[in-house]
Design an enzyme around this catalytic site. Structure first.
Site, PDB file in Angstrom:
ATOM      1  N   ARG A  19       0.810  -1.224   0.000  1.00 23.18           N
ATOM      2  CA  ARG A  19       0.000   0.000   0.000  1.00 23.18           C
ATOM      3  C   ARG A  19       0.843   1.273   0.000  1.00 23.18           C
ATOM      4  O   ARG A  19       1.952   1.307   0.495  1.00 23.18           O
ATOM      5  CB  ARG A  19      -1.016  -0.020   1.142  1.00 23.18           C
ATOM      6  CG  ARG A  19      -0.455   0.112   2.528  1.00 23.18           C
ATOM      7  CD  ARG A  19      -1.576  -0.082   3.563  1.00 23.18           C
ATOM      8  NE  ARG A  19      -1.036   0.064   4.897  1.00 23.18           N
ATOM      9  CZ  ARG A  19      -1.741  -0.078   6.012  1.00 23.18           C
ATOM     10  NH1 ARG A  19      -3.023  -0.390   5.953  1.00 23.18           N
ATOM     11  NH2 ARG A  19      -1.177   0.090   7.180  1.00 23.18           N
ATOM     12  N   ARG A  35       4.132   4.389   4.208  1.00 23.77           N
ATOM     13  CA  ARG A  35       4.380   4.475   5.639  1.00 23.77           C
ATOM     14  C   ARG A  35       5.668   3.729   5.965  1.00 23.77           C
ATOM     15  O   ARG A  35       5.892   2.634   5.449  1.00 23.77           O
ATOM     16  CB  ARG A  35       3.209   3.847   6.412  1.00 23.77           C
ATOM     17  CG  ARG A  35       2.093   4.812   6.655  1.00 23.77           C
ATOM     18  CD  ARG A  35       0.889   4.147   7.223  1.00 23.77           C
ATOM     19  NE  ARG A  35       1.139   3.365   8.435  1.00 23.77           N
ATOM     20  CZ  ARG A  35       0.183   2.841   9.193  1.00 23.77           C
ATOM     21  NH1 ARG A  35      -1.088   3.035   8.860  1.00 23.77           N
ATOM     22  NH2 ARG A  35       0.467   2.151  10.255  1.00 23.77           N
ATOM     23  N   ARG A  84       4.052  -5.854  14.028  1.00 24.54           N
ATOM     24  CA  ARG A  84       2.718  -5.255  14.246  1.00 24.54           C
ATOM     25  C   ARG A  84       1.670  -6.355  14.397  1.00 24.54           C
ATOM     26  O   ARG A  84       0.747  -6.254  15.197  1.00 24.54           O
ATOM     27  CB  ARG A  84       2.374  -4.301  13.100  1.00 24.54           C
ATOM     28  CG  ARG A  84       3.232  -3.037  13.159  1.00 24.54           C
ATOM     29  CD  ARG A  84       3.190  -2.244  11.877  1.00 24.54           C
ATOM     30  NE  ARG A  84       1.886  -1.682  11.597  1.00 24.54           N
ATOM     31  CZ  ARG A  84       1.512  -1.257  10.398  1.00 24.54           C
ATOM     32  NH1 ARG A  84       2.335  -1.326   9.364  1.00 24.54           N
ATOM     33  NH2 ARG A  84       0.311  -0.764  10.228  1.00 24.54           N
TER      34      ARG A  84
END
Ligand code: AMP
Length: 225
Positions: free
Chosen positions: A127, A161, A172
């Protein structure tokens, strides 16, 4: 109306929160976005959290709870809010319960977006977003119509990001399973947890959410009067 979207990183919480924000005129509160703004502005808080975020670990509860406590007092939250990325620990959930009780408010929906871990890594590492207007894209699933040009604003600046790298994603996901997944039984016990299949297309997930929230909205709203 107050809603929590729960789910692992990459489950689509941000995208679906945006849809609900527009549809039901609610404030969208993303603790990740709030923290990233602090980091990019170089505030003392940003400096404190940036390494933690880059490692893919959770920021301490007291910092997050204080941030949300202030944010939900703002005017745009009067009609209700959608929480994206908060709460992420049982301590945060308990603090939220207390904040809401103090305002004589409550949670209307806690919706889990269910997605397999293997799909998440692919979703997250592919992304990126427009550096100018923030429109979100994915290399495989939703690239810009014209390569290198933002569909929404025409900019050719794109950003990724820092914590969307494969190595950070693994951390994460670990943090999600160890610290956030216990919220599922927490809200199940309260009888307010609903689940939707987050593996479907974005529009199909939106339809499921709309069906849940649109249908129950009048009852929830009248119950609070
Ligand atoms: P997100 O944009 O929700 O994926 O969050 C990005 C990063 O911000 C996370 O990996 C954490 O380091 C931090 N973060 C965001 N929300 C929270 C939260 N509720 N509790 C602890 N850390 C958070």
């Amino acid at each position: 109306m107050n809603i929590i979207l729960l789910g692992p990183p990459g489950a689509g919480k941000g995208t679906q929160a945006k849809m609900l924000q527009d549809m039901f005129n609610l404030a969208k509160l993303s603790t990740g976005d709030m923290l990233r703004a602090e980091v990019s502005e170089g505030t003392p808080l940003g400096k404190k959290v940036q390494d933690i975020m880059t490692r893919g670990e959770l920021v301490p509860d007291d910092i997050i709870i204080a941030m949300i406590r202030e944010r939900i007092k703002e005017d745009d939250c009067k009609n209700g809010f959608i929480l994206d990325g908060f709460p992420r620990t049982v301590a945060q959930a308990e603090a939220l319960d207390k904040m809401l009780a103090a305002e004589k408010a409550s949670l209307d929906y806690v919706v889990e977006l269910k997605v397999d871990d293997a799909a998440l890594v692919k979703r997250i590492t592919g992304r990126f977003s427009c550096g100018k207007c923030g429109a979100g894209y994915h290399e495989t699933f939703s690239p810009p119509k014209q390569a290198g040009i933002c569909d929404a604003c025409g900019s050719s600046e794109f950003v990724r990001r820092k914590d969307d790298s494969e190595e950070t994603v693994v951390n994460r996901l670990k943090a999600y399973h160890a610290q956030t997944a216990p919220l599922l039984p927490y809200y199940t016990q309260k009888g307010i947890l609903l689940s939707v299949d987050g593996m479907l297309d974005i529009s199909m997930v939106s339809k499921q959410l709309e069906a849940i929230i649109g249908k129950k909205q009048p009852a929830a709203a009248s119950a609070r009067k």
